[in-house]
Design a protein around this motif. Structure first.
Motif, PDB file in Angstrom:
ATOM      1  N   ASN A 267      16.853 -51.472 -53.466  1.00 10.81           N
ATOM      2  CA  ASN A 267      15.648 -52.176 -53.904  1.00 10.81           C
ATOM      3  C   ASN A 267      14.414 -51.674 -53.171  1.00 10.81           C
ATOM      4  O   ASN A 267      13.342 -51.540 -53.764  1.00 10.81           O
ATOM      5  CB  ASN A 267      15.809 -53.688 -53.696  1.00 10.81           C
TER       6      ASN A 267
ATOM      7  N   ASP B 119      14.587 -59.382 -45.933  1.00 11.79           N
ATOM      8  CA  ASP B 119      14.623 -59.538 -44.499  1.00 11.79           C
ATOM      9  C   ASP B 119      14.534 -60.974 -44.074  1.00 11.79           C
ATOM     10  O   ASP B 119      14.177 -61.840 -44.856  1.00 11.79           O
ATOM     11  CB  ASP B 119      13.531 -58.716 -43.830  1.00 11.79           C
TER      12      ASP B 119
ATOM     13  N   PHE C 124      10.278 -51.260 -43.971  1.00 13.40           N
ATOM     14  CA  PHE C 124      11.155 -52.075 -44.828  1.00 13.40           C
ATOM     15  C   PHE C 124      12.602 -51.686 -44.632  1.00 13.40           C
ATOM     16  O   PHE C 124      13.485 -52.549 -44.621  1.00 13.40           O
ATOM     17  CB  PHE C 124      10.721 -51.946 -46.291  1.00 13.40           C
TER      18      PHE C 124
ATOM     19  N   GLY D 220      14.643 -58.522 -54.211  1.00 11.02           N
ATOM     20  CA  GLY D 220      14.045 -57.557 -53.304  1.00 11.02           C
ATOM     21  C   GLY D 220      13.545 -58.195 -52.023  1.00 11.02           C
ATOM     22  O   GLY D 220      13.023 -57.530 -51.156  1.00 11.02           O
TER      23      GLY D 220
ATOM     24  N   THR E  66      13.449 -46.374 -62.218  1.00 12.71           N
ATOM     25  CA  THR E  66      13.548 -47.654 -61.509  1.00 12.71           C
ATOM     26  C   THR E  66      14.574 -48.620 -62.108  1.00 12.71           C
ATOM     27  O   THR E  66      15.277 -49.295 -61.359  1.00 12.71           O
ATOM     28  CB  THR E  66      12.175 -48.351 -61.460  1.00 12.71           C
TER      29      THR E  66
ATOM     30  N   ALA F 166      17.592 -61.486 -51.871  1.00 12.07           N
ATOM     31  CA  ALA F 166      17.955 -60.071 -51.815  1.00 12.07           C
ATOM     32  C   ALA F 166      17.895 -59.485 -53.217  1.00 12.07           C
ATOM     33  O   ALA F 166      17.454 -58.374 -53.440  1.00 12.07           O
ATOM     34  CB  ALA F 166      19.343 -59.918 -51.232  1.00 12.07           C
TER      35      ALA F 166
ATOM     36  N   ALA G 177      11.026 -49.798 -54.819  1.00 10.29           N
ATOM     37  CA  ALA G 177       9.634 -50.097 -54.464  1.00 10.29           C
ATOM     38  C   ALA G 177       8.942 -48.841 -53.936  1.00 10.29           C
ATOM     39  O   ALA G 177       7.769 -48.584 -54.235  1.00 10.29           O
ATOM     40  CB  ALA G 177       9.587 -51.198 -53.406  1.00 10.29           C
TER      41      ALA G 177
ATOM     42  N   GLY H 171       9.449 -52.638 -62.932  1.00 10.93           N
ATOM     43  CA  GLY H 171       9.771 -51.235 -62.698  1.00 10.93           C
ATOM     44  C   GLY H 171       8.594 -50.287 -62.750  1.00 10.93           C
ATOM     45  O   GLY H 171       8.758 -49.096 -62.535  1.00 10.93           O
ATOM     46  N   LEU H 172       7.403 -50.818 -63.041  1.00  9.73           N
ATOM     47  CA  LEU H 172       6.237 -49.945 -63.139  1.00  9.73           C
ATOM     48  C   LEU H 172       5.350 -50.075 -61.906  1.00  9.73           C
ATOM     49  O   LEU H 172       5.217 -51.163 -61.359  1.00  9.73           O
ATOM     50  CB  LEU H 172       5.405 -50.305 -64.373  1.00  9.73           C
ATOM     51  N   PRO H 173       4.730 -48.967 -61.487  1.00 10.87           N
ATOM     52  CA  PRO H 173       3.762 -49.076 -60.398  1.00 10.87           C
ATOM     53  C   PRO H 173       2.584 -49.924 -60.841  1.00 10.87           C
ATOM     54  O   PRO H 173       2.117 -49.792 -61.980  1.00 10.87           O
ATOM     55  CB  PRO H 173       3.307 -47.630 -60.169  1.00 10.87           C
ATOM     56  N   VAL H 174       2.113 -50.803 -59.957  1.00  9.92           N
ATOM     57  CA  VAL H 174       0.972 -51.663 -60.282  1.00  9.92           C
ATOM     58  C   VAL H 174      -0.242 -50.800 -60.631  1.00  9.92           C
ATOM     59  O   VAL H 174      -1.014 -51.116 -61.538  1.00  9.92           O
ATOM     60  CB  VAL H 174       0.668 -52.590 -59.086  1.00  9.92           C
ATOM     61  N   LEU H 175      -0.368 -49.686 -59.906  1.00  6.87           N
ATOM     62  CA  LEU H 175      -1.518 -48.802 -60.138  1.00  6.87           C
ATOM     63  C   LEU H 175      -1.553 -48.260 -61.566  1.00  6.87           C
ATOM     64  O   LEU H 175      -2.620 -48.121 -62.161  1.00  6.87           O
ATOM     65  CB  LEU H 175      -1.487 -47.650 -59.128  1.00  6.87           C
TER      66      LEU H 175
ATOM     67  N   LYS I  43       7.835 -46.560 -56.704  1.00  7.68           N
ATOM     68  CA  LYS I  43       6.616 -47.042 -57.342  1.00  7.68           C
ATOM     69  C   LYS I  43       5.404 -46.832 -56.434  1.00  7.68           C
ATOM     70  O   LYS I  43       4.317 -46.525 -56.900  1.00  7.68           O
ATOM     71  CB  LYS I  43       6.756 -48.523 -57.693  1.00  7.68           C
ATOM     72  N   ASN I  44       5.632 -46.991 -55.120  1.00  8.16           N
ATOM     73  CA  ASN I  44       4.515 -46.836 -54.184  1.00  8.16           C
ATOM     74  C   ASN I  44       4.002 -45.406 -54.103  1.00  8.16           C
ATOM     75  O   ASN I  44       2.862 -45.184 -53.695  1.00  8.16           O
ATOM     76  CB  ASN I  44       4.934 -47.292 -52.778  1.00  8.16           C
TER      77      ASN I  44
ATOM     78  N   SER J 128       2.914 -43.811 -56.224  1.00  5.47           N
ATOM     79  CA  SER J 128       1.762 -43.701 -57.120  1.00  5.47           C
ATOM     80  C   SER J 128       0.445 -43.785 -56.353  1.00  5.47           C
ATOM     81  O   SER J 128      -0.576 -43.276 -56.819  1.00  5.47           O
ATOM     82  CB  SER J 128       1.817 -44.787 -58.190  1.00  5.47           C
TER      83      SER J 128
ATOM     84  N   ASP K 239       8.062 -55.858 -49.617  1.00  5.80           N
ATOM     85  CA  ASP K 239       6.996 -54.897 -49.506  1.00  5.80           C
ATOM     86  C   ASP K 239       6.164 -54.796 -50.743  1.00  5.80           C
ATOM     87  O   ASP K 239       5.203 -55.447 -50.956  1.00  5.80           O
ATOM     88  CB  ASP K 239       7.632 -53.597 -49.470  1.00  5.80           C
ATOM     89  N   THR K 240       6.638 -54.011 -51.550  1.00  2.00           N
ATOM     90  CA  THR K 240       6.057 -53.534 -52.800  1.00  2.00           C
ATOM     91  C   THR K 240       4.564 -53.621 -52.907  1.00  2.00           C
ATOM     92  O   THR K 240       3.996 -54.603 -52.941  1.00  2.00           O
ATOM     93  CB  THR K 240       6.713 -54.157 -53.993  1.00  2.00           C
TER      94      THR K 240
END
Lengths: 228, 316
Positions: A160, B309, A111, B306, A210, B303, A164, B125-129, A167-168, A170, B315-316
């Motif tokens: 940004n 490109d 990224f 997020g 974040t 942008a 991410a 702002g939180l991790p999905v996990l 957060k990743n 995790s 990504d995320t």
């Protein structure tokens, strides 16, 4: 609430491990991603092909699979067995750090690469032409003229990407690295009555990192946009 | 290749060409050496032995399973009724939720827009996990529900922002025209602004599906039977040696699926772009500066959420 307060040292340790992995792997990903971006804009066909193939493969792979690759496939395929801990001059890294570091770096670099590459493309053509007419080589043009200007426009999207990336980290919770999510999981299992408070507490610690970074990115973006 | 990249290096003369050829050869050799090392090490570990037979005839390994069983478990149970099922359930819910959040976010009443704003900030702002794990542990749900909840919360927040950026990038005249023909603010948004915003943001929206698809793999950690978990079951059943085989198959299935979705995104992007070009090509058509501006702003808006490109991938 009491579970959080009684285990404040565990929570802080988890926070520290999240921060450590985010920053160290983030810096490594920045360096490797910038190199990849240089590959992708270089006149050397082989490097361009390598950069493109790398980015397209790794970016389309879920991070979890990348971890799994280093856990079960790399030892057989590459004889590469990542240790549970690295030892830097007597200082032990946390357990699970090596794998988390390698997987996060390789993943986030793709990224970073795409952001830096689009930054390079955003620098005016005249800059590259002027550098060339001074007789600078491709490498000099890139490192002395184009990249420094690209970095400026690239900062907000890079932030940004970094959000991410935080957060990743995790995902490392599933692979023996006891960062914040793994801490939340452990605390929740030992204090079933306090699950909600534990998760809210951990969530707040994530948001502390974040949300401000996202806000800074947004502000910088507006300033850069006006300046150009 | 776009011209800015070419601007970095000259058209070379004979000496430059020779030097370039030399560097090209050296770096090509270095990359080949790297690949060669991989193959050599792999061969040294006896990787090309009959472990791969598990994909065509598992009876070689002395297990009572057919190749059909293996592929059925990977493709049907893992990919389709694990990974893609979670995607298929999540996407429509995300579509509805994100719309609601966006409408609330744009509402002039503070008591309406602030909760939406908080929702976006928190779940972006939180991790999905973390959300998935919370759902499993605190609400004691089935893993599939936890996966869907995690995906829906995060992606609704992101998609709401993408849509909002799309609406914000439209010329103000669209909104004013809506009001002046007597539509309410809400109906202007739904009937005039939103359809255009969705079209502008279509590539970003489609690539968000890739993000969502990749995030289903977090289900591996909370024991949802998606592709990676099925992969793990398979190599645990067929033994140590087959780990490499099954991880390779999982990688191919993921990369293939994602490449397919990315290709669709690029196709949509190119189609909408060529439509614009066709308009410019018409000599009688006035040059619509609003449109040019809008395109630039759409990129800026991506942008913002997020998506930075060129191929609009996040990504995320």
């Amino acid at each position: 609430m009491t579970a959080l307060i009684n285990n404040a040292d565990m929570v802080l340790q988890g926070f520290w491990l999240t921060l450590l992995l985010s920053v160290v792997a983030g810096l490594a990903a920045f360096v490797w991603g910038t190199v990849l971006a240089a590959f992708r804009v270089s006149p050397i066909g082989a490097l361009r092909a390598f950069g493109t193939a790398y980015v397209n493969i790794v970016r389309n792979t879920p991070l979890t699979l990348l971890f799994l690759f280093f856990l079960v496939a790399a030892p057989q395929l590459l004889s590469l067995i990542l240790p549970l801990q690295w030892n830097f001059f007597g200082v032990q890294t946390p357990i699970g750090f090596p794998m988390a570091f390698v997987a996060m770096t390789l993943y986030t670099a793709t990224f970073v690469c795409e952001v830096v590459r689009s930054g390079v493309n955003s620098v005016g053509i005249g800059q590259g032409e002027a550098a060339r007419s001074l007789g600078l080589t491709f490498f000099q043009t890139l490192t002395l003229v184009v990249l420094p200007q690209a970095m400026r426009t690239v900062v907000p999207p890079l932030l940004n990407v970094f959000v991410a990336h935080i957060k990743n980290t995790s995902v490392a919770a599933g692979f023996t690295y006891v960062e914040m999510v793994a801490t939340a999981n452990r605390l929740a299992n030992t204090n079933p009555a306090d699950v909600v408070a534990i998760f809210v507490g951990i969530a707040v610690l994530y948001l502390v990192m974040t949300i401000p970074l996202g806000a800074v990115a947004e502000r910088l973006e507006k300033r850069v946009a006006i300046a150009r | 290749m776009s011209s800015p990249v070419n601007a970095l290096h000259d058209t070379l003369g004979p000496r430059g060409k020779a030097r370039n050829l030399l560097i090209s050869t050296v770096s090509a050799l270095a990359i080949l050496a790297l690949l060669g090392w991989v193959v050599y090490t792999a061969a040294g570990n006896d990787i090309f032995n009959d472990r791969w037979a598990v994909l065509v005839d598992p009876s070689v390994l002395g297990k009572n399973q057919s190749a059909g069983d293996v592929w059925y478990s990977l493709v049907v149970r893992g990919l389709i009724f694990g990974t893609l099922k979670a995607v298929a359930i999540s996407v429509p819910i995300v579509a509805v939720f994100s719309l609601v959040v966006m409408v609330a976010r744009l509402a002039p009443q503070k008591w309406f827009s602030w909760p939406a704003r908080a929702f976006i900030e928190v779940f972006r702002g939180l991790p999905v996990l973390l959300v998935m794990l919370f759902t499993v542990l605190a609400l004691d749900t089935d893993p599939i529900i936890a996966v869907v909840v995690g995906l829906v919360m995060y992606n609704s927040a992101v998609v709401a922002e993408i849509l909002r950026a799309g609406v914000a990038s439209l010329p103000k005249g669209q909104y004013e025209a809506g009001l002046s023909i007597g539509l309410t603010r809400f109906r202007t948004l739904m009937l005039i602004q939103l359809p255009q915003a969705i079209r502008i943001m279509l590539p970003a929206l489609v690539s968000q599906i890739v993000v969502l698809l990749k995030d289903t793999s977090l289900g591996f950690i909370i024991a949802y039977a998606e592709l990676l978990n099925i992969t793990k079951n398979n190599y645990n059943y067929f033994g140590e040696e087959t780990k490499v085989v099954f991880v390779a198959v999982a990688a191919v299935l993921y990369i293939g699926t994602n490449a397919l979705v990315s290709t669709i995104a690029r196709f949509i992007d190119e189609r909408s772009r060529s439509r614009k070009l066709a308009q410019y090509a018409d000599p009688d058509a006035p040059i619509d500066t609003g449109r040019v501006n809008r395109e630039g702003m759409a990129i800026a808006a991506q942008a913002h959420t997020g998506h930075v490109d060129p191929d609009n991938r996040d990504d995320t």
